[in-house]
Design a protein around this motif. Structure first.
Motif, PDB file in Angstrom:
ATOM      1  N   THR A 210      21.445  36.523 -38.634  1.00 11.46           N
ATOM      2  CA  THR A 210      21.589  35.316 -38.280  1.00 11.46           C
ATOM      3  C   THR A 210      22.130  34.965 -37.048  1.00 11.46           C
ATOM      4  O   THR A 210      21.888  34.114 -36.306  1.00 11.46           O
ATOM      5  CB  THR A 210      22.738  34.972 -39.256  1.00 11.46           C
ATOM      6  N   ASP A 211      22.688  36.056 -36.148  1.00 11.94           N
ATOM      7  CA  ASP A 211      23.209  35.933 -35.035  1.00 11.94           C
ATOM      8  C   ASP A 211      21.933  35.843 -33.946  1.00 11.94           C
ATOM      9  O   ASP A 211      22.058  35.178 -33.139  1.00 11.94           O
ATOM     10  CB  ASP A 211      24.000  37.026 -34.534  1.00 11.94           C
ATOM     11  N   GLU A 212      21.096  36.638 -34.108  1.00 10.27           N
ATOM     12  CA  GLU A 212      19.699  36.648 -33.610  1.00 10.27           C
ATOM     13  C   GLU A 212      18.834  35.444 -33.809  1.00 10.27           C
ATOM     14  O   GLU A 212      18.311  34.723 -32.739  1.00 10.27           O
ATOM     15  CB  GLU A 212      18.656  37.798 -33.746  1.00 10.27           C
ATOM     16  N   PHE A 213      18.861  34.931 -34.985  1.00  9.67           N
ATOM     17  CA  PHE A 213      18.321  33.573 -35.297  1.00  9.67           C
ATOM     18  C   PHE A 213      18.804  32.476 -34.131  1.00  9.67           C
ATOM     19  O   PHE A 213      18.144  31.806 -33.735  1.00  9.67           O
ATOM     20  CB  PHE A 213      18.220  33.585 -36.645  1.00  9.67           C
ATOM     21  N   TYR A 214      20.056  32.512 -34.429  1.00 11.28           N
ATOM     22  CA  TYR A 214      20.851  31.450 -33.441  1.00 11.28           C
ATOM     23  C   TYR A 214      20.397  31.356 -32.174  1.00 11.28           C
ATOM     24  O   TYR A 214      20.260  30.406 -31.483  1.00 11.28           O
ATOM     25  CB  TYR A 214      22.577  31.503 -33.676  1.00 11.28           C
ATOM     26  N   GLU A 215      20.523  32.513 -31.808  1.00  9.42           N
ATOM     27  CA  GLU A 215      20.275  32.744 -30.036  1.00  9.42           C
ATOM     28  C   GLU A 215      18.658  32.634 -29.804  1.00  9.42           C
ATOM     29  O   GLU A 215      18.438  31.752 -28.731  1.00  9.42           O
ATOM     30  CB  GLU A 215      20.425  34.219 -29.580  1.00  9.42           C
ATOM     31  N   THR A 216      17.778  32.764 -30.724  1.00  7.31           N
ATOM     32  CA  THR A 216      16.445  32.454 -30.492  1.00  7.31           C
ATOM     33  C   THR A 216      16.228  31.148 -30.616  1.00  7.31           C
ATOM     34  O   THR A 216      15.583  30.515 -29.807  1.00  7.31           O
ATOM     35  CB  THR A 216      15.767  33.256 -31.872  1.00  7.31           C
ATOM     36  N   LEU A 217      16.914  30.226 -31.500  1.00  3.30           N
ATOM     37  CA  LEU A 217      16.827  28.817 -31.499  1.00  3.30           C
ATOM     38  C   LEU A 217      17.346  28.071 -30.248  1.00  3.30           C
ATOM     39  O   LEU A 217      16.712  27.219 -29.937  1.00  3.30           O
ATOM     40  CB  LEU A 217      17.509  28.188 -32.820  1.00  3.30           C
ATOM     41  N   LEU A 342      16.685  37.075 -43.418  1.00  3.03           N
ATOM     42  CA  LEU A 342      17.653  37.352 -42.224  1.00  3.03           C
ATOM     43  C   LEU A 342      18.872  38.208 -43.128  1.00  3.03           C
ATOM     44  O   LEU A 342      19.265  37.645 -44.274  1.00  3.03           O
ATOM     45  CB  LEU A 342      18.286  36.142 -41.490  1.00  3.03           C
ATOM     46  N   LYS A 343      19.521  39.267 -42.258  1.00  2.00           N
ATOM     47  CA  LYS A 343      20.766  39.715 -42.621  1.00  2.00           C
ATOM     48  C   LYS A 343      21.843  38.764 -42.255  1.00  2.00           C
ATOM     49  O   LYS A 343      21.971  38.623 -41.097  1.00  2.00           O
ATOM     50  CB  LYS A 343      20.724  41.205 -42.329  1.00  2.00           C
ATOM     51  N   GLY A 344      22.841  38.705 -42.960  1.00  5.13           N
ATOM     52  CA  GLY A 344      23.978  37.809 -42.607  1.00  5.13           C
ATOM     53  C   GLY A 344      25.071  38.656 -42.164  1.00  5.13           C
ATOM     54  O   GLY A 344      25.151  39.993 -42.093  1.00  5.13           O
ATOM     55  N   PRO A 345      26.509  37.890 -41.709  1.00  5.73           N
ATOM     56  CA  PRO A 345      27.331  38.773 -41.048  1.00  5.73           C
ATOM     57  C   PRO A 345      28.091  39.717 -41.963  1.00  5.73           C
ATOM     58  O   PRO A 345      28.631  40.804 -41.472  1.00  5.73           O
ATOM     59  CB  PRO A 345      28.380  37.604 -40.766  1.00  5.73           C
ATOM     60  N   GLY A 346      27.945  39.612 -43.415  1.00  2.00           N
ATOM     61  CA  GLY A 346      28.614  40.495 -44.224  1.00  2.00           C
ATOM     62  C   GLY A 346      27.668  41.553 -45.060  1.00  2.00           C
ATOM     63  O   GLY A 346      27.974  42.240 -45.509  1.00  2.00           O
ATOM     64  N   GLY A 347      26.446  41.548 -44.097  1.00  2.00           N
ATOM     65  CA  GLY A 347      25.102  42.607 -44.666  1.00  2.00           C
ATOM     66  C   GLY A 347      24.520  42.112 -45.877  1.00  2.00           C
ATOM     67  O   GLY A 347      23.550  42.758 -46.304  1.00  2.00           O
ATOM     68  N   GLU A 348      24.636  40.797 -46.391  1.00  2.18           N
ATOM     69  CA  GLU A 348      23.639  40.333 -47.277  1.00  2.18           C
ATOM     70  C   GLU A 348      22.437  40.004 -46.662  1.00  2.18           C
ATOM     71  O   GLU A 348      22.351  39.611 -45.645  1.00  2.18           O
ATOM     72  CB  GLU A 348      24.460  38.822 -47.727  1.00  2.18           C
ATOM     73  N   GLN A 349      21.427  40.181 -47.541  1.00  2.27           N
ATOM     74  CA  GLN A 349      20.139  39.914 -47.029  1.00  2.27           C
ATOM     75  C   GLN A 349      19.137  39.740 -48.499  1.00  2.27           C
ATOM     76  O   GLN A 349      18.790  40.629 -49.026  1.00  2.27           O
ATOM     77  CB  GLN A 349      19.400  41.101 -46.242  1.00  2.27           C
ATOM     78  N   ASN A 350      19.029  38.525 -48.999  1.00  2.00           N
ATOM     79  CA  ASN A 350      18.379  37.962 -50.038  1.00  2.00           C
ATOM     80  C   ASN A 350      17.373  37.431 -49.976  1.00  2.00           C
ATOM     81  O   ASN A 350      17.143  36.367 -49.171  1.00  2.00           O
ATOM     82  CB  ASN A 350      19.634  37.397 -51.058  1.00  2.00           C
ATOM     83  N   ALA A 351      16.317  37.324 -50.904  1.00  2.00           N
ATOM     84  CA  ALA A 351      15.472  36.356 -51.316  1.00  2.00           C
ATOM     85  C   ALA A 351      15.426  35.641 -52.423  1.00  2.00           C
ATOM     86  O   ALA A 351      15.533  36.389 -53.448  1.00  2.00           O
ATOM     87  CB  ALA A 351      13.968  37.120 -51.001  1.00  2.00           C
ATOM     88  N   CYS A 352      15.886  34.622 -52.485  1.00  2.00           N
ATOM     89  CA  CYS A 352      15.708  33.430 -53.632  1.00  2.00           C
ATOM     90  C   CYS A 352      14.597  34.004 -54.680  1.00  2.00           C
ATOM     91  O   CYS A 352      13.319  34.101 -54.160  1.00  2.00           O
ATOM     92  CB  CYS A 352      15.682  32.208 -53.412  1.00  2.00           C
ATOM     93  N   THR A 353      14.957  34.468 -55.696  1.00  2.00           N
ATOM     94  CA  THR A 353      13.831  34.960 -56.785  1.00  2.00           C
ATOM     95  C   THR A 353      13.665  34.066 -57.873  1.00  2.00           C
ATOM     96  O   THR A 353      14.750  33.764 -58.582  1.00  2.00           O
ATOM     97  CB  THR A 353      14.276  36.463 -57.050  1.00  2.00           C
TER      98      THR A 353
END
Length: 565
Positions: A210-217, A342-353
């Motif tokens: 999420t941090d990299e995504f924000y910087e990219t945007l 994306l991986k979040g600040p707490g380490g979560e990385q999920n795909a809605c299933t």
């Protein structure tokens, strides 16, 4: 050798049929030589059967049906797929077509006013319990479903354990056959795609968290103020894809999910608030398109698909072609790629299933009402028995010889492993089928396993950026980038409520859904301050007063009744 099996060939095979043993491939025979079904159950494929002795097939019946119609199909009554059904079953099928978008409302009116059709075929109708269990208008099918009458349905149930049981209402009876489709890429419906040339302009790598995504945007916006770094649409504005970096979001209207048998709603969790804070930051800095929440997919596409001036980089939607349509040559679509969750600040990385650990069917896709005379009911049910075959699936791709052909032995399917059964020249493309009456496309009660969908021929050099290759591309993206982060165990299976329970819960759920949707957008856009603790507490209190916990508790009770045995 050509894989086509004509009816005469099937009849010849059936005369020597032997009983199917367990779940291996082989032949099933019922009472007499005319109940055979050939199946490859280890792959979940069901092959068409011939006539059933229990029904006098020499008698021709007229069957009146309501059908939910694909918008690109011109005439289902003068249609090659309809003709095939009529020829196979010796019937005249008279169809009252209703556009799928209008089907639920029009069906409600017909049922409420007593204008019952004999037969209903659709992608799903949610009031089967009311008109079946409570009012007795929909006919129970149990006495008709057996090896003699419906061998293909029985084979489907063996191929997908729990298939028929998933359709049973609370009284234990089956009133309607459900729609079953294992479209692998739709198991992970909330995806993110990007137009790679704009990302390449930044010189930054593909973001992974999420941090990299924000910087990219931010970098995209700084490159060109006319660029739109991130865009969605009214049905997918990025909440589920981005939120899954903070906690698991199921995509349900109240984000209900299964925590080892305990039903929970994610919309009250602290991590959900953190996800909203993150998306609010994107919006407030002009990184998320400001009309995302209101625009349709068509409106989003009109902005994104400007070849002379491409401005949209990242897009949250099921399939890239919804923003950048496929063109056989050129076009922006050919420069799109999928973004891994994306991986979040707490380490979560999920795909809605959207697939659970048990068979999931959509209720009410095929049912018979009391308007149909008793003598026609078995024949009508044979329509569904024909629709569950792999031949029915293949015929959705148009006309044999013109739009598809059976594969030669040794050909390989979309996943690089499944033996191919057919080669499509056009894909599901009714716009190129002339009068658009070559099939029903993909709008009918289905039984489509992963194996049959993968049996579309895909040579190693297939252009996955073409219309024909799009299914392979979607499979590859889902398999390689989304499945590793999927969560079948967290996905709720079908949960059955009684009519009384539905009446009790439906209005509360509808009100909660609207309040949650409105609040979510308000938090993201800033009209409700997501950073204000008092505002957040007021939101939680409102959810409680509107009955969120009651909805969760009733869902838990129904889940336990159905699955915790």
């Amino acid at each position: 050798m050509n894989n086509k099996k004509n009816l005469a060939g099937i009849l010849a095979i059936m005369m020597a049929a032997s009983t199917l043993m367990g779940c291996g491939g082989g032949e099933v025979s019922g009472a007499g030589s005319e109940q055979t079904v050939s199946t490859s159950e280890e792959q979940g494929n069901v092959t068409a059967t011939a006539d059933i002795a229990a029904d006098d097939m020499s008698v021709k019946y007229t069957i009146n049906a309501v059908l939910s119609q694909h918008p690109l199909v011109k005439d289902v009554n003068n249609n090659a797929f309809t003709d095939w059904i009529e020829e196979e079953l010796n019937i005249d099928l008279v169809i009252n077509p209703i556009m799928n978008s209008e089907f639920g409302d029009k069906m409600d009116i017909m049922m409420a006013t007593g204008e019952y059709p004999e037969l209903v075929m659709c992608s799903g109708y949610e009031k089967v319990d009311l008109y079946g269990v409570d009012e007795g208008v929909i006919v129970p099918l149990d006495e008709y479903i057996n090896e003699e009458n419906t061998p293909n349905l029985m084979a489907a149930d063996r191929a997908v354990p729990g298939y028929l049981d998933s359709m049973r209402q609370l009284d234990g009876k089956i009133y309607a056959i459900g729609d079953y489709a294992e479209a692998f890429h739709t198991y992970y419906p909330y995806k993110c795609w990007y137009y790679s040339p704009i990302l390449e302009e930044t010189g930054l790598p593909v973001p992974t968290n999420t941090d990299e995504f924000y910087e990219t945007l931010k970098a995209i916006k700084e490159l060109n103020p006319n660029y739109i770094p991130l865009m969605g649409h009214s049905r997918d504005y990025g909440l589920v894809f981005l939120g899954n970096a903070f906690l698991y979001l199921s995509g349900d209207s109240l984000q209900l999910w299964n925590d080892n048998g305990v039903i929970k709603s994610a919309i009250v969790e602290d991590e959900y608030r953190e996800a909203l804070k993150y998306i609010n930051k994107l919006y407030s800095e002009g990184l998320l398109y400001n009309n995302t929440f209101a625009q349709t997919i068509d409106q989003a596409q009109a902005i994104a698909n400007s070849e002379s001036d491409p401005v949209v980089c990242f897009a949250t939607t099921l399939d890239a072609k919804e923003f950048w349509p496929i063109q056989e040559e050129g076009g922006l679509y050919r420069d799109t790629l999928a973004l891994t969750p994306l991986k979040g600040p707490g380490g979560e990385q999920n795909a809605c299933t959207d697939i659970s650990t048990v068979a999931k069917t959509v209720d009410g896709a095929f049912f018979i009402t009391t308007e149909m005379p008793e003598e026609k009911r078995i024949r009508a049910l044979k329509i569904m028995d024909l629709l569950v075959t792999e031949e029915a699936y293949i015929r959705t791709f148009g006309l044999e010889g013109e739009h598809w052909e059976y594969s030669e032995e040794g050909a390989i399917g979309l996943d690089g492993e499944t033996p191919a059964k057919f080669n499509s020249f056009t894909g599901w493309a009714p716009k190129v089928w002339g009068e658009q009456n070559a099939s029903w496309v993909n709008f009918y009660p289905r039984f489509q396993t992963h194996a049959i969908r993968m049996s579309q021929e895909a040579p190693a050099d297939m252009d996955i950026l073409s219309s024909v290759g799009s299914e392979k591309r979607l499979y590859m993206v889902a398999k390689e980038q989304y499945e590793p982060y999927g969560a079948k165990e967290k996905t709720l299976p079908n949960i059955r409520f009684s009519a009384d329970e539905t009446n009790e819960i439906s209005q509360a759920k509808a009100d909660l859904t609207k309040y949650e949707s409105d609040s979510c957008i308000a938090f993201i856009t800033g009209s409700m301050d997501i950073n204000n603790d008092a505002v957040w507490e007021e939101y939680l209190a409102q959810l409680e007063s509107m009955g969120l916990q009651t909805v969760v508790d009733m869902t838990q009770m129904a889940y336990d009744r159905q699955y915790q045995k």
